[in-house]
Every structure is written in C-alpha cells, then in structure tokens.
Design a protein around this motif. Structure first.
Motif, PDB file in Angstrom:
ATOM      1  N   ARG A  70       0.855  -1.194   0.000  1.00 29.17           N
ATOM      2  CA  ARG A  70       0.000   0.000   0.000  1.00 29.17           C
ATOM      3  C   ARG A  70       0.884   1.234   0.000  1.00 29.17           C
ATOM      4  NH1 ARG A  70      -4.432   1.820   4.567  1.00 29.17           N
ATOM      5  NH2 ARG A  70      -4.782   3.901   3.743  1.00 29.17           N
ATOM      6  N   SER A  71       0.675   2.070  -0.997  1.00 30.13           N
ATOM      7  CA  SER A  71       1.422   3.316  -1.083  1.00 30.13           C
ATOM      8  C   SER A  71       0.456   4.461  -1.342  1.00 30.13           C
ATOM      9  CB  SER A  71       2.459   3.260  -2.200  1.00 30.13           C
ATOM     10  OG  SER A  71       3.481   2.362  -1.848  1.00 30.13           O
ATOM     11  N   THR A  72       0.805   5.626  -0.816  1.00 30.69           N
ATOM     12  CA  THR A  72      -0.023   6.806  -0.978  1.00 30.69           C
ATOM     13  C   THR A  72       0.762   7.886  -1.705  1.00 30.69           C
ATOM     14  OG1 THR A  72      -1.228   6.306   1.066  1.00 30.69           O
ATOM     15  CG2 THR A  72      -1.390   8.558   0.221  1.00 30.69           C
ATOM     16  N   LEU A  73       0.124   8.442  -2.729  1.00 33.33           N
ATOM     17  CA  LEU A  73       0.677   9.586  -3.441  1.00 33.33           C
ATOM     18  C   LEU A  73      -0.159  10.799  -3.067  1.00 33.33           C
ATOM     19  CD1 LEU A  73       1.162   8.133  -7.047  1.00 33.33           C
ATOM     20  CD2 LEU A  73       2.785   8.154  -5.165  1.00 33.33           C
ATOM     21  N   TYR A  74       0.501  11.862  -2.603  1.00 33.40           N
ATOM     22  CA  TYR A  74      -0.168  13.103  -2.236  1.00 33.40           C
ATOM     23  C   TYR A  74       0.020  14.099  -3.371  1.00 33.40           C
ATOM     24  CZ  TYR A  74      -0.298  11.146   2.449  1.00 33.40           C
ATOM     25  OH  TYR A  74      -0.537  10.349   3.533  1.00 33.40           O
ATOM     26  N   LEU A  75      -1.081  14.547  -3.952  1.00 35.12           N
ATOM     27  CA  LEU A  75      -1.034  15.483  -5.074  1.00 35.12           C
ATOM     28  C   LEU A  75      -1.393  16.878  -4.578  1.00 35.12           C
ATOM     29  CD1 LEU A  75      -1.922  12.560  -6.188  1.00 35.12           C
ATOM     30  CD2 LEU A  75      -2.462  13.811  -8.248  1.00 35.12           C
ATOM     31  N   GLU A  76      -0.578  17.858  -4.957  1.00 28.93           N
ATOM     32  CA  GLU A  76      -0.821  19.241  -4.564  1.00 28.93           C
ATOM     33  C   GLU A  76      -0.697  20.142  -5.791  1.00 28.93           C
ATOM     34  OE1 GLU A  76       1.134  22.769  -1.805  1.00 28.93           O
ATOM     35  OE2 GLU A  76       2.005  20.765  -1.764  1.00 28.93           O
ATOM     36  N   GLY A  77      -1.668  21.011  -5.971  1.00 27.68           N
ATOM     37  CA  GLY A  77      -1.621  21.957  -7.079  1.00 27.68           C
ATOM     38  C   GLY A  77      -2.572  21.574  -8.191  1.00 27.68           C
ATOM     39  N   ARG A  78      -2.022  21.493  -9.412  1.00 25.50           N
ATOM     40  CA  ARG A  78      -2.825  21.238 -10.607  1.00 25.50           C
ATOM     41  C   ARG A  78      -2.312  20.010 -11.347  1.00 25.50           C
ATOM     42  NH1 ARG A  78      -5.555  25.852 -12.693  1.00 25.50           N
ATOM     43  NH2 ARG A  78      -5.252  25.042 -14.786  1.00 25.50           N
ATOM     44  N   LEU A  79      -3.229  19.114 -11.679  1.00 24.08           N
ATOM     45  CA  LEU A  79      -2.900  17.965 -12.526  1.00 24.08           C
ATOM     46  C   LEU A  79      -3.548  18.255 -13.875  1.00 24.08           C
ATOM     47  CD1 LEU A  79      -1.581  15.237 -12.881  1.00 24.08           C
ATOM     48  CD2 LEU A  79      -3.604  14.169 -11.873  1.00 24.08           C
ATOM     49  N   ASP A  80      -2.719  18.759 -14.801  1.00 21.53           N
ATOM     50  CA  ASP A  80      -3.255  19.244 -16.069  1.00 21.53           C
ATOM     51  C   ASP A  80      -2.308  18.907 -17.216  1.00 21.53           C
ATOM     52  OD1 ASP A  80      -1.152  21.063 -15.749  1.00 21.53           O
ATOM     53  OD2 ASP A  80      -2.458  22.709 -15.169  1.00 21.53           O
ATOM     54  N   ALA A  81      -2.524  19.533 -18.355  1.00 25.34           N
ATOM     55  CA  ALA A  81      -1.727  19.248 -19.557  1.00 25.34           C
ATOM     56  C   ALA A  81      -0.246  19.560 -19.364  1.00 25.34           C
ATOM     57  CB  ALA A  81      -2.280  20.038 -20.743  1.00 25.34           C
ATOM     58  N   ILE A  82       0.071  20.438 -18.458  1.00 28.55           N
ATOM     59  CA  ILE A  82       1.465  20.794 -18.202  1.00 28.55           C
ATOM     60  C   ILE A  82       2.118  19.815 -17.227  1.00 28.55           C
ATOM     61  CG2 ILE A  82       2.970  22.575 -17.206  1.00 28.55           C
ATOM     62  CD1 ILE A  82       0.907  24.629 -18.274  1.00 28.55           C
ATOM     63  N   SER A  83       1.369  19.350 -16.240  1.00 27.79           N
ATOM     64  CA  SER A  83       1.971  18.563 -15.157  1.00 27.79           C
ATOM     65  C   SER A  83       1.747  17.062 -15.243  1.00 27.79           C
ATOM     66  CB  SER A  83       1.440  19.068 -13.810  1.00 27.79           C
ATOM     67  OG  SER A  83       0.042  18.894 -13.744  1.00 27.79           O
ATOM     68  N   PHE A  84       0.867  16.595 -16.139  1.00 30.28           N
ATOM     69  CA  PHE A  84       0.542  15.168 -16.135  1.00 30.28           C
ATOM     70  C   PHE A  84       1.757  14.286 -16.426  1.00 30.28           C
ATOM     71  CE2 PHE A  84       0.332  15.665 -20.689  1.00 30.28           C
ATOM     72  CZ  PHE A  84       0.642  14.410 -21.193  1.00 30.28           C
ATOM     73  N   GLY A  85       2.688  14.748 -17.248  1.00 31.39           N
ATOM     74  CA  GLY A  85       3.870  13.955 -17.582  1.00 31.39           C
ATOM     75  C   GLY A  85       4.717  13.649 -16.364  1.00 31.39           C
ATOM     76  N   GLU A  86       4.886  14.637 -15.508  1.00 30.68           N
ATOM     77  CA  GLU A  86       5.662  14.428 -14.275  1.00 30.68           C
ATOM     78  C   GLU A  86       4.926  13.466 -13.349  1.00 30.68           C
ATOM     79  OE1 GLU A  86       8.733  14.407 -11.687  1.00 30.68           O
ATOM     80  OE2 GLU A  86       8.729  15.217 -13.721  1.00 30.68           O
ATOM     81  N   PHE A  87       3.603  13.614 -13.245  1.00 26.96           N
ATOM     82  CA  PHE A  87       2.821  12.681 -12.441  1.00 26.96           C
ATOM     83  C   PHE A  87       2.994  11.259 -12.965  1.00 26.96           C
ATOM     84  CE2 PHE A  87      -0.957  10.078 -11.919  1.00 26.96           C
ATOM     85  CZ  PHE A  87      -1.072  10.056 -10.543  1.00 26.96           C
ATOM     86  N   ASP A  88       2.841  11.080 -14.280  1.00 28.49           N
ATOM     87  CA  ASP A  88       2.971   9.749 -14.877  1.00 28.49           C
ATOM     88  C   ASP A  88       4.335   9.139 -14.574  1.00 28.49           C
ATOM     89  OD1 ASP A  88       0.423  10.010 -15.919  1.00 28.49           O
ATOM     90  OD2 ASP A  88       1.086  10.280 -17.995  1.00 28.49           O
ATOM     91  N   LYS A  89       5.370   9.938 -14.710  1.00 32.71           N
ATOM     92  CA  LYS A  89       6.733   9.445 -14.491  1.00 32.71           C
ATOM     93  C   LYS A  89       6.923   8.985 -13.039  1.00 32.71           C
ATOM     94  CE  LYS A  89      10.402  12.198 -14.395  1.00 32.71           C
ATOM     95  NZ  LYS A  89      11.451  13.143 -14.851  1.00 32.71           N
ATOM     96  N   GLN A  90       6.480   9.801 -12.088  1.00 35.80           N
ATOM     97  CA  GLN A  90       6.628   9.440 -10.675  1.00 35.80           C
ATOM     98  C   GLN A  90       5.719   8.266 -10.295  1.00 35.80           C
ATOM     99  OE1 GLN A  90       8.935  10.666  -8.588  1.00 35.80           O
ATOM    100  NE2 GLN A  90       9.691  11.826 -10.330  1.00 35.80           N
ATOM    101  N   ALA A  91       4.492   8.280 -10.801  1.00 38.46           N
ATOM    102  CA  ALA A  91       3.561   7.190 -10.495  1.00 38.46           C
ATOM    103  C   ALA A  91       4.078   5.872 -11.066  1.00 38.46           C
ATOM    104  CB  ALA A  91       2.172   7.511 -11.034  1.00 38.46           C
ATOM    105  N   ASP A  92       4.628   5.904 -12.276  1.00 43.86           N
ATOM    106  CA  ASP A  92       5.154   4.688 -12.892  1.00 43.86           C
ATOM    107  C   ASP A  92       6.253   4.056 -12.034  1.00 43.86           C
ATOM    108  OD1 ASP A  92       3.417   4.869 -15.022  1.00 43.86           O
ATOM    109  OD2 ASP A  92       4.908   5.651 -16.434  1.00 43.86           O
ATOM    110  N   LYS A  93       7.098   4.878 -11.429  1.00 38.27           N
ATOM    111  CA  LYS A  93       8.159   4.360 -10.555  1.00 38.27           C
ATOM    112  C   LYS A  93       7.572   3.598  -9.369  1.00 38.27           C
ATOM    113  CE  LYS A  93      11.575   7.942 -11.544  1.00 38.27           C
ATOM    114  NZ  LYS A  93      12.302   9.102 -10.992  1.00 38.27           N
ATOM    115  N   VAL A  94       6.506   4.146  -8.816  1.00 33.77           N
ATOM    116  CA  VAL A  94       5.844   3.489  -7.680  1.00 33.77           C
ATOM    117  C   VAL A  94       5.128   2.231  -8.155  1.00 33.77           C
ATOM    118  CG1 VAL A  94       4.015   3.733  -5.955  1.00 33.77           C
ATOM    119  CG2 VAL A  94       5.608   5.616  -6.352  1.00 33.77           C
TER     120      VAL A  94
END
Length: 130
Positions: free
Chosen positions: A14-38
């Motif tokens: 069980r892992s938790t990712l805490y998202l802060e700010g905006r998940l949009d066209a600019i930031s989704f790539g970084e989210f995907d990259k970090q989430a993929d590692k987990v």
C-alpha cells in the motif's frame, strides 16, 4: 501553480501519493513518471491511494493519468483509491464518471473503514470455506 507530488514511505502492499496543485496538460507527464516508478514496485493485489486533499484542479489530461494508474493497478489485481478530494475536483469525477464512486473517499478514516470491511469479509468468507 504546478503539481507537487509527495510519496508516502513506500510499501509494496500500500502506497499513498499526495497530489498538490494542478494535474493538467502541463503537469501530467511528471505525475505519470513518478507514479510509474511506484507502480513498478507494487505487489500483486496491492493498493495505491491518491490523496487529493491539496489538488486544486484536474483537467482531462489529469483524468487520463489517473485512469492510466488505475489500469496498471488492475493489471496487478490491485486497486486505486482516491481520498480527500476537494469539492471542485470531486465534481469533475462525478460529471465524467471517471472513477467509480465506491473508490472515492471523503477522508482517510472513511477509507480505513472500507478497507476494514473488506478484510473482515475476506476473513469471514475464509472461515466459511474451511
């Protein structure tokens, strides 16, 4: 505001990712990259929790990223649960029906109560099978 992503101390169950700010066209790539590692390190049958308490905005690109994480967890016979969505983010999920309502929780206590019921059900079913 950009997206800040914090990962709770990782466990393969069980892992938790805490998202802060905006998940949009600019930031989704970084989210995907970090989430993929987990996600690569998660065990079969594990749970990924996305804490949305500090997520102010989500676009269709953000919805796709969450759908991608959910799909990866389902491939591992796991689940993705969302907790603490702000009102405006919850409304987006409600409108587009991107996540089943039984996978969105108002707070961590509600999530823990749900997980407790699931585990009790499994134990009870196991006792019946013996």
């Amino acid at each position: 505001m950009a997206l800040n992503l914090r990962i709770d101390p990782f466990t393969p169950q069980r892992s938790t990712l805490y998202l802060e700010g905006r998940l949009d066209a600019i930031s989704f790539g970084e989210f995907d990259k970090q989430a993929d590692k987990v996600l690569e390190q998660m065990n079969t049958g594990s749970t990924l929790v996305l804490d949305l308490s500090a997520l102010d905005y989500i676009s269709s690109a953000g919805l796709r990223s969450i759908a991608k994480a959910r799909k990866a967890m389902r491939a591992r016979d796991g689940q993705t649960l969302l907790v603490n969505p702000q009102v405006q983010v919850r409304k987006v999920f409600d409108i587009v029906k991107a996540v089943p309502v039984n996978e969105i929780f108002q707070n961590v206590r509600e999530l823990d109560d749900y997980l407790d019921r699931i585990q009790r059900r499994v134990l009870h079913e196991g006792e019946e099978l013996e």
